[in-house]
Design a protein around this motif. Structure first.
Motif, PDB file in Angstrom:
ATOM      1  N   ASP A  30      19.030  -3.145  37.967  1.00  0.00           N
ATOM      2  CA  ASP A  30      18.729  -4.568  37.794  1.00  0.00           C
ATOM      3  C   ASP A  30      17.286  -4.844  38.184  1.00  0.00           C
ATOM      4  O   ASP A  30      16.929  -4.798  39.360  1.00  0.00           O
ATOM      5  CB  ASP A  30      19.666  -5.429  38.640  1.00  0.00           C
ATOM      6  CG  ASP A  30      21.083  -5.423  38.123  1.00  0.00           C
ATOM      7  OD1 ASP A  30      21.252  -5.444  36.893  1.00  0.00           O
ATOM      8  OD2 ASP A  30      22.003  -5.387  38.945  1.00  0.00           O
ATOM      9  N   GLU A  32      13.855  -7.184  38.605  1.00  0.00           N
ATOM     10  CA  GLU A  32      13.565  -8.540  39.051  1.00  0.00           C
ATOM     11  C   GLU A  32      13.351  -9.442  37.829  1.00  0.00           C
ATOM     12  O   GLU A  32      12.649  -9.059  36.889  1.00  0.00           O
ATOM     13  CB  GLU A  32      12.306  -8.571  39.920  1.00  0.00           C
ATOM     14  CG  GLU A  32      12.524  -8.091  41.322  1.00  0.00           C
ATOM     15  CD  GLU A  32      13.450  -8.968  42.126  1.00  0.00           C
ATOM     16  OE1 GLU A  32      13.486 -10.197  41.904  1.00  0.00           O
ATOM     17  OE2 GLU A  32      14.153  -8.422  42.974  1.00  0.00           O
ATOM     18  N   ARG A  40      10.038  -5.606  44.032  1.00  0.00           N
ATOM     19  CA  ARG A  40      11.080  -5.000  44.860  1.00  0.00           C
ATOM     20  C   ARG A  40      10.988  -3.492  44.719  1.00  0.00           C
ATOM     21  O   ARG A  40      10.896  -2.969  43.613  1.00  0.00           O
ATOM     22  CB  ARG A  40      12.454  -5.479  44.397  1.00  0.00           C
ATOM     23  CG  ARG A  40      13.596  -4.874  45.189  1.00  0.00           C
ATOM     24  CD  ARG A  40      14.936  -5.287  44.653  1.00  0.00           C
ATOM     25  NE  ARG A  40      15.143  -4.666  43.357  1.00  0.00           N
ATOM     26  CZ  ARG A  40      16.002  -5.082  42.444  1.00  0.00           C
ATOM     27  NH1 ARG A  40      16.718  -6.152  42.651  1.00  0.00           N
ATOM     28  NH2 ARG A  40      16.128  -4.453  41.307  1.00  0.00           N
ATOM     29  N   ARG A  62      13.319 -15.638  49.081  1.00  0.00           N
ATOM     30  CA  ARG A  62      14.707 -15.955  49.443  1.00  0.00           C
ATOM     31  C   ARG A  62      15.654 -15.730  48.270  1.00  0.00           C
ATOM     32  O   ARG A  62      16.714 -15.109  48.424  1.00  0.00           O
ATOM     33  CB  ARG A  62      14.813 -17.408  49.913  1.00  0.00           C
ATOM     34  CG  ARG A  62      16.234 -17.823  50.274  1.00  0.00           C
ATOM     35  CD  ARG A  62      16.315 -19.300  50.639  1.00  0.00           C
ATOM     36  NE  ARG A  62      15.743 -20.195  49.658  1.00  0.00           N
ATOM     37  CZ  ARG A  62      16.367 -20.584  48.538  1.00  0.00           C
ATOM     38  NH1 ARG A  62      17.574 -20.156  48.253  1.00  0.00           N
ATOM     39  NH2 ARG A  62      15.777 -21.429  47.717  1.00  0.00           N
ATOM     40  N   VAL A  63      15.297 -16.183  47.103  1.00  0.00           N
ATOM     41  CA  VAL A  63      16.144 -16.024  45.917  1.00  0.00           C
ATOM     42  C   VAL A  63      16.335 -14.551  45.591  1.00  0.00           C
ATOM     43  O   VAL A  63      17.457 -14.097  45.314  1.00  0.00           O
ATOM     44  CB  VAL A  63      15.538 -16.789  44.713  1.00  0.00           C
ATOM     45  CG1 VAL A  63      16.236 -16.418  43.418  1.00  0.00           C
ATOM     46  CG2 VAL A  63      15.592 -18.287  44.956  1.00  0.00           C
ATOM     47  N   SER A  64      15.277 -13.784  45.649  1.00  0.00           N
ATOM     48  CA  SER A  64      15.351 -12.362  45.323  1.00  0.00           C
ATOM     49  C   SER A  64      16.188 -11.587  46.337  1.00  0.00           C
ATOM     50  O   SER A  64      17.046 -10.783  45.962  1.00  0.00           O
ATOM     51  CB  SER A  64      13.940 -11.771  45.246  1.00  0.00           C
ATOM     52  OG  SER A  64      14.005 -10.413  44.915  1.00  0.00           O
ATOM     53  N   ASN A  66      18.473 -12.799  48.401  1.00  0.00           N
ATOM     54  CA  ASN A  66      19.859 -13.256  48.314  1.00  0.00           C
ATOM     55  C   ASN A  66      20.587 -12.579  47.150  1.00  0.00           C
ATOM     56  O   ASN A  66      21.716 -12.100  47.303  1.00  0.00           O
ATOM     57  CB  ASN A  66      19.915 -14.774  48.164  1.00  0.00           C
ATOM     58  CG  ASN A  66      21.320 -15.300  48.253  1.00  0.00           C
ATOM     59  OD1 ASN A  66      22.051 -14.980  49.176  1.00  0.00           O
ATOM     60  ND2 ASN A  66      21.714 -16.103  47.275  1.00  0.00           N
ATOM     61  N   SER A  67      19.962 -12.518  46.011  1.00  0.00           N
ATOM     62  CA  SER A  67      20.562 -11.861  44.846  1.00  0.00           C
ATOM     63  C   SER A  67      20.807 -10.384  45.119  1.00  0.00           C
ATOM     64  O   SER A  67      21.870  -9.840  44.791  1.00  0.00           O
ATOM     65  CB  SER A  67      19.646 -12.041  43.630  1.00  0.00           C
ATOM     66  OG  SER A  67      20.145 -11.325  42.532  1.00  0.00           O
ATOM     67  N   PHE A  68      19.838  -9.724  45.723  1.00  0.00           N
ATOM     68  CA  PHE A  68      19.975  -8.310  46.050  1.00  0.00           C
ATOM     69  C   PHE A  68      21.138  -8.081  47.013  1.00  0.00           C
ATOM     70  O   PHE A  68      21.933  -7.158  46.832  1.00  0.00           O
ATOM     71  CB  PHE A  68      18.668  -7.777  46.650  1.00  0.00           C
ATOM     72  CG  PHE A  68      18.715  -6.337  47.016  1.00  0.00           C
ATOM     73  CD1 PHE A  68      18.506  -5.351  46.069  1.00  0.00           C
ATOM     74  CD2 PHE A  68      18.979  -5.940  48.323  1.00  0.00           C
ATOM     75  CE1 PHE A  68      18.562  -4.012  46.402  1.00  0.00           C
ATOM     76  CE2 PHE A  68      19.030  -4.611  48.673  1.00  0.00           C
ATOM     77  CZ  PHE A  68      18.812  -3.639  47.706  1.00  0.00           C
ATOM     78  N   GLU A  70      23.791  -9.925  47.459  1.00  0.00           N
ATOM     79  CA  GLU A  70      25.056 -10.124  46.742  1.00  0.00           C
ATOM     80  C   GLU A  70      25.426  -8.870  45.943  1.00  0.00           C
ATOM     81  O   GLU A  70      26.592  -8.457  45.938  1.00  0.00           O
ATOM     82  CB  GLU A  70      24.974 -11.341  45.837  1.00  0.00           C
ATOM     83  CG  GLU A  70      24.985 -12.659  46.580  1.00  0.00           C
ATOM     84  CD  GLU A  70      24.845 -13.863  45.665  1.00  0.00           C
ATOM     85  OE1 GLU A  70      24.769 -13.691  44.421  1.00  0.00           O
ATOM     86  OE2 GLU A  70      24.822 -14.989  46.191  1.00  0.00           O
ATOM     87  N   MET A  71      24.452  -8.271  45.273  1.00  0.00           N
ATOM     88  CA  MET A  71      24.713  -7.046  44.508  1.00  0.00           C
ATOM     89  C   MET A  71      25.061  -5.890  45.441  1.00  0.00           C
ATOM     90  O   MET A  71      25.932  -5.076  45.135  1.00  0.00           O
ATOM     91  CB  MET A  71      23.505  -6.688  43.636  1.00  0.00           C
ATOM     92  CG  MET A  71      23.268  -7.662  42.508  1.00  0.00           C
ATOM     93  SD  MET A  71      21.928  -7.176  41.389  1.00  0.00           S
ATOM     94  CE  MET A  71      20.535  -7.073  42.485  1.00  0.00           C
TER      95      MET A  71
END
Length: 82
Positions: A30, A32, A40, A62-64, A66-68, A70-71
């Protein structure tokens, strides 16, 4: 990188190098969504998965992250099932 002054570093220990490698391969596919705003880098060192984030601002960081995370949680829960 001076253009991306906001940073976050994460290290996650796994029970084995093999599991760390599984997590790496699940996460590295995945890219960015805003690669111009967030960089990343993911790597594995024995049983440890490392992720370094560099962003143009705190919100994008923060968004990046947080998404990471979760994955990463999904990948580890999946590995736990096997």
């Amino acid at each position: 990188d001076a253009s991306k002054p906001f940073t976050f570093q994460l290290s996650v220990d796994f029970p084995s190098a093999e599991l760390a490698s599984f997590a790496y391969h699940a996460l590295v596919v995945d890219e960015e969504l805003h690669s111009d705003k967030v960089r990343r880098e993911i790597r594995v060192d024995d049983e440890c998965l490392h992720a370094d984030f560099h962003a143009v601002d705190a919100r994008m960081l923060r968004v990046s992250v947080n998404s990471f995370l979760e994955m990463l949680i999904l990948a580890t829960k999946t590995m736990d099932m096997f």
